[in-house]
Structures are given as C-alpha cells and as structure tokens.
Design a protein around this motif. Structure first.
Motif, PDB file in Angstrom:
ATOM      1  N   ASN A   5       0.496  -1.543   0.002  1.00 23.90           N
ATOM      2  CA  ASN A   5       0.044   0.063   0.039  1.00 23.90           C
ATOM      3  C   ASN A   5       0.771   1.198   0.051  1.00 23.90           C
ATOM      4  N   THR A   9       0.923   4.111  -3.069  1.00 25.38           N
ATOM      5  CA  THR A   9       0.746   5.521  -2.629  1.00 25.38           C
ATOM      6  C   THR A   9       2.089   6.292  -3.132  1.00 25.38           C
ATOM      7  N   MET A  13       1.641   9.149  -6.301  1.00 26.16           N
ATOM      8  CA  MET A  13       2.050  10.761  -5.862  1.00 26.16           C
ATOM      9  C   MET A  13       3.083  10.988  -6.838  1.00 26.16           C
TER      10      MET A  13
END
Length: 52
Positions: A5, A9, A13
């Motif tokens: 995860n 992420t 980004m």
C-alpha cells in the motif's frame, strides 16, 4: 500488505507530481496558451428570426 500500500501510494504521488510538472513546464506554455484560446476561436452563433 502495508508495504505494498505504501509503495502504491508513493508511486501514485510521483506520477501525479510528474504530470503536474509536465503540464506546467516551460515547453508546454505555447500549447497551453493555444488551448486556452480554443473556446474563443469558435464562430459566433447567428440568430435568425422566423417570419410568420
């Protein structure tokens, strides 16, 4: 599972920041200027009156 995860992420980004950097870079300024003028380049609508 938390590592996956976190990796997803960070990857999302970095992708988002890369797109923002590309969109606002100096090389795209002319293309952005042209795109911003597109709505004004449309021909004016002519109103015709019906005569009954």
């Amino acid at each position: 599972m938390a590592v996956i995860n976190a990796f997803a992420t960070v990857l999302a980004m970095i992708t988002f920041l890369g797109i923002c950097w590309w969109a606002f870079s100096r090389g795209r300024s002319e293309a952005n200027r042209e795109a911003s003028m597109l709505p004004f380049a449309l021909p004016d609508e002519q109103v015709t009156e019906k005569k009954d």
